[in-house]
Design a protein around this motif. Sequence first.
Motif, PDB file in Angstrom:
ATOM      1  N   MET A 162       0.840  -1.170   0.000  1.00  0.00           N
ATOM      2  CA  MET A 162       0.000   0.000   0.000  1.00  0.00           C
ATOM      3  C   MET A 162       0.893   1.243   0.000  1.00  0.00           C
ATOM      4  SD  MET A 162      -2.817   1.332   2.776  1.00  0.00           S
ATOM      5  CE  MET A 162      -2.300   0.118   3.903  1.00  0.00           C
ATOM      6  N   ILE A 163       0.464   2.242  -0.757  1.00  0.00           N
ATOM      7  CA  ILE A 163       1.199   3.502  -0.840  1.00  0.00           C
ATOM      8  C   ILE A 163       0.435   4.553  -0.045  1.00  0.00           C
ATOM      9  CG2 ILE A 163       2.129   5.283  -2.373  1.00  0.00           C
ATOM     10  CD1 ILE A 163       3.380   2.474  -2.747  1.00  0.00           C
ATOM     11  N   LYS A 164       1.139   5.225   0.839  1.00  0.00           N
ATOM     12  CA  LYS A 164       0.544   6.316   1.615  1.00  0.00           C
ATOM     13  C   LYS A 164       1.027   7.641   1.031  1.00  0.00           C
ATOM     14  CE  LYS A 164      -0.169   3.505   5.640  1.00  0.00           C
ATOM     15  NZ  LYS A 164      -0.037   3.366   7.083  1.00  0.00           N
ATOM     16  N   HIS A 165       0.089   8.549   0.848  1.00  0.00           N
ATOM     17  CA  HIS A 165       0.344   9.859   0.236  1.00  0.00           C
ATOM     18  C   HIS A 165      -0.155  10.906   1.224  1.00  0.00           C
ATOM     19  CE1 HIS A 165       0.399  12.966  -2.897  1.00  0.00           C
ATOM     20  NE2 HIS A 165      -0.888  13.184  -2.703  1.00  0.00           N
ATOM     21  N   ILE A 166       0.773  11.703   1.739  1.00  0.00           N
ATOM     22  CA  ILE A 166       0.439  12.719   2.737  1.00  0.00           C
ATOM     23  C   ILE A 166       0.874  14.076   2.202  1.00  0.00           C
ATOM     24  CG2 ILE A 166       0.833  13.513   5.104  1.00  0.00           C
ATOM     25  CD1 ILE A 166       1.536  10.513   5.722  1.00  0.00           C
ATOM     26  N   VAL A 167      -0.056  15.015   2.226  1.00  0.00           N
ATOM     27  CA  VAL A 167       0.224  16.373   1.757  1.00  0.00           C
ATOM     28  C   VAL A 167      -0.223  17.342   2.855  1.00  0.00           C
ATOM     29  CG1 VAL A 167      -0.166  18.084  -0.058  1.00  0.00           C
ATOM     30  CG2 VAL A 167      -0.214  15.649  -0.627  1.00  0.00           C
ATOM     31  N   TRP A 194      -0.508  21.637   3.758  1.00  0.00           N
ATOM     32  CA  TRP A 194      -0.512  22.964   3.163  1.00  0.00           C
ATOM     33  C   TRP A 194      -0.535  24.043   4.237  1.00  0.00           C
ATOM     34  CZ3 TRP A 194      -3.998  19.205   1.513  1.00  0.00           C
ATOM     35  CH2 TRP A 194      -3.900  18.799   0.186  1.00  0.00           C
ATOM     36  N   ASN A 195       0.084  25.164   3.897  1.00  0.00           N
ATOM     37  CA  ASN A 195      -0.146  26.431   4.577  1.00  0.00           C
ATOM     38  C   ASN A 195      -0.969  27.255   3.598  1.00  0.00           C
ATOM     39  OD1 ASN A 195       1.460  25.438   6.547  1.00  0.00           O
ATOM     40  ND2 ASN A 195       2.990  27.053   6.451  1.00  0.00           N
ATOM     41  N   LEU A 196      -2.015  27.886   4.115  1.00  0.00           N
ATOM     42  CA  LEU A 196      -2.968  28.574   3.256  1.00  0.00           C
ATOM     43  C   LEU A 196      -2.849  30.087   3.372  1.00  0.00           C
ATOM     44  CD1 LEU A 196      -6.117  26.373   3.923  1.00  0.00           C
ATOM     45  CD2 LEU A 196      -4.318  26.063   2.218  1.00  0.00           C
ATOM     46  N   ARG A 197      -3.294  30.749   2.315  1.00  0.00           N
ATOM     47  CA  ARG A 197      -3.368  32.211   2.324  1.00  0.00           C
ATOM     48  C   ARG A 197      -4.396  32.644   3.358  1.00  0.00           C
ATOM     49  NH1 ARG A 197      -0.439  33.868  -1.687  1.00  0.00           N
ATOM     50  NH2 ARG A 197      -0.308  32.675  -3.598  1.00  0.00           N
ATOM     51  N   ASP A 219       2.764  28.181  15.618  1.00  0.00           N
ATOM     52  CA  ASP A 219       3.185  28.926  14.437  1.00  0.00           C
ATOM     53  C   ASP A 219       3.898  28.084  13.382  1.00  0.00           C
ATOM     54  OD1 ASP A 219       5.496  28.571  15.915  1.00  0.00           O
ATOM     55  OD2 ASP A 219       6.173  30.643  15.716  1.00  0.00           O
ATOM     56  N   TYR A 220       4.434  26.934  13.744  1.00  0.00           N
ATOM     57  CA  TYR A 220       5.143  26.104  12.778  1.00  0.00           C
ATOM     58  C   TYR A 220       4.270  25.002  12.180  1.00  0.00           C
ATOM     59  CZ  TYR A 220       5.678  23.394  17.077  1.00  0.00           C
ATOM     60  OH  TYR A 220       5.439  22.727  18.248  1.00  0.00           O
ATOM     61  N   ALA A 221       3.022  24.923  12.581  1.00  0.00           N
ATOM     62  CA  ALA A 221       2.117  23.891  12.059  1.00  0.00           C
ATOM     63  C   ALA A 221       1.607  24.272  10.682  1.00  0.00           C
ATOM     64  CB  ALA A 221       0.937  23.698  13.001  1.00  0.00           C
ATOM     65  N   CYS A 222       1.334  23.258   9.876  1.00  0.00           N
ATOM     66  CA  CYS A 222       0.627  23.481   8.616  1.00  0.00           C
ATOM     67  C   CYS A 222      -0.854  23.637   8.941  1.00  0.00           C
ATOM     68  CB  CYS A 222       0.847  22.302   7.672  1.00  0.00           C
ATOM     69  SG  CYS A 222       2.548  22.202   7.066  1.00  0.00           S
ATOM     70  N   ASP A 223      -1.589  24.236   8.012  1.00  0.00           N
ATOM     71  CA  ASP A 223      -3.006  24.498   8.249  1.00  0.00           C
ATOM     72  C   ASP A 223      -3.887  23.271   8.008  1.00  0.00           C
ATOM     73  OD1 ASP A 223      -2.673  27.307   8.832  1.00  0.00           O
ATOM     74  OD2 ASP A 223      -2.295  27.589   6.695  1.00  0.00           O
ATOM     75  N   VAL A 224      -3.557  22.495   6.979  1.00  0.00           N
ATOM     76  CA  VAL A 224      -4.394  21.363   6.581  1.00  0.00           C
ATOM     77  C   VAL A 224      -3.500  20.204   6.163  1.00  0.00           C
ATOM     78  CG1 VAL A 224      -6.247  20.588   5.044  1.00  0.00           C
ATOM     79  CG2 VAL A 224      -6.147  22.980   5.716  1.00  0.00           C
ATOM     80  N   VAL A 225      -3.964  18.972   6.443  1.00  0.00           N
ATOM     81  CA  VAL A 225      -3.260  17.777   6.000  1.00  0.00           C
ATOM     82  C   VAL A 225      -4.224  16.876   5.247  1.00  0.00           C
ATOM     83  CG1 VAL A 225      -3.645  16.516   8.170  1.00  0.00           C
ATOM     84  CG2 VAL A 225      -1.722  15.894   6.702  1.00  0.00           C
ATOM     85  N   LEU A 226      -3.721  16.271   4.169  1.00  0.00           N
ATOM     86  CA  LEU A 226      -4.446  15.257   3.414  1.00  0.00           C
ATOM     87  C   LEU A 226      -3.709  13.942   3.607  1.00  0.00           C
ATOM     88  CD1 LEU A 226      -6.470  14.331   1.124  1.00  0.00           C
ATOM     89  CD2 LEU A 226      -4.605  14.872  -0.469  1.00  0.00           C
ATOM     90  N   GLN A 270       4.932  17.354   0.900  1.00  0.00           N
ATOM     91  CA  GLN A 270       4.407  16.040   0.528  1.00  0.00           C
ATOM     92  C   GLN A 270       5.370  14.938   0.921  1.00  0.00           C
ATOM     93  OE1 GLN A 270       3.029  15.677  -3.543  1.00  0.00           O
ATOM     94  NE2 GLN A 270       3.835  13.603  -3.688  1.00  0.00           N
ATOM     95  N   VAL A 271       4.782  13.794   1.337  1.00  0.00           N
ATOM     96  CA  VAL A 271       5.541  12.572   1.573  1.00  0.00           C
ATOM     97  C   VAL A 271       4.721  11.424   1.008  1.00  0.00           C
ATOM     98  CG1 VAL A 271       6.459  10.971   3.300  1.00  0.00           C
ATOM     99  CG2 VAL A 271       6.640  13.433   3.675  1.00  0.00           C
ATOM    100  N   ASP A 272       5.351  10.588   0.193  1.00  0.00           N
ATOM    101  CA  ASP A 272       4.759   9.351  -0.309  1.00  0.00           C
ATOM    102  C   ASP A 272       5.656   8.219   0.155  1.00  0.00           C
ATOM    103  OD1 ASP A 272       2.878  10.839  -1.765  1.00  0.00           O
ATOM    104  OD2 ASP A 272       4.117  10.846  -3.562  1.00  0.00           O
ATOM    105  N   TYR A 273       5.050   7.139   0.646  1.00  0.00           N
ATOM    106  CA  TYR A 273       5.878   6.001   1.024  1.00  0.00           C
ATOM    107  C   TYR A 273       5.112   4.698   0.869  1.00  0.00           C
ATOM    108  CZ  TYR A 273       3.656   6.349   5.665  1.00  0.00           C
ATOM    109  OH  TYR A 273       2.766   6.403   6.698  1.00  0.00           O
TER     110      TYR A 273
END
Length: 116
Positions: free
Chosen positions: A1-6, A8-11, A52-59, A94-97
């Motif tokens: 199985m391939i995991k795809h994690i993205v 984002w920091n948003l405007r 302050d160092y966190a991303c806003d959203v994760v997929l 992004q990280v895919d593994y």
Amino acid sequence: MIKHIVMWNLRGDTPAEKAEGSTLLKRSFESLRGRIPGMLHLEVGIDSSGVDYACDVVLYTEFETQAALEAYATHPEHQRVKHELADLRVARHQVDYDDSPEGRLPTPHPQKETNP
């Protein structure tokens, strides 16, 4: 199985603007459920830490194979979502593994010391 994690920091200059963008991103990606061949799981999370160092959203997504992930990249529904959200992000990570037993690295074993 391939995991795809993205992630984002948003405007957005205000928390309300970022929240609106986060909700739009979440809704757009969740619309892909059941529409992408080989996609086994899709989950979208909005940061609640406020640091302050966190991303806003994760997929977080899981795909049957690397080929399924590659097909997702060009799938028309994914392209639609990317187009909808094109001006929303200021940074993307992004990280895919491969999480299959074949794709995992072997666990290193400590070297045994030998006395001469």
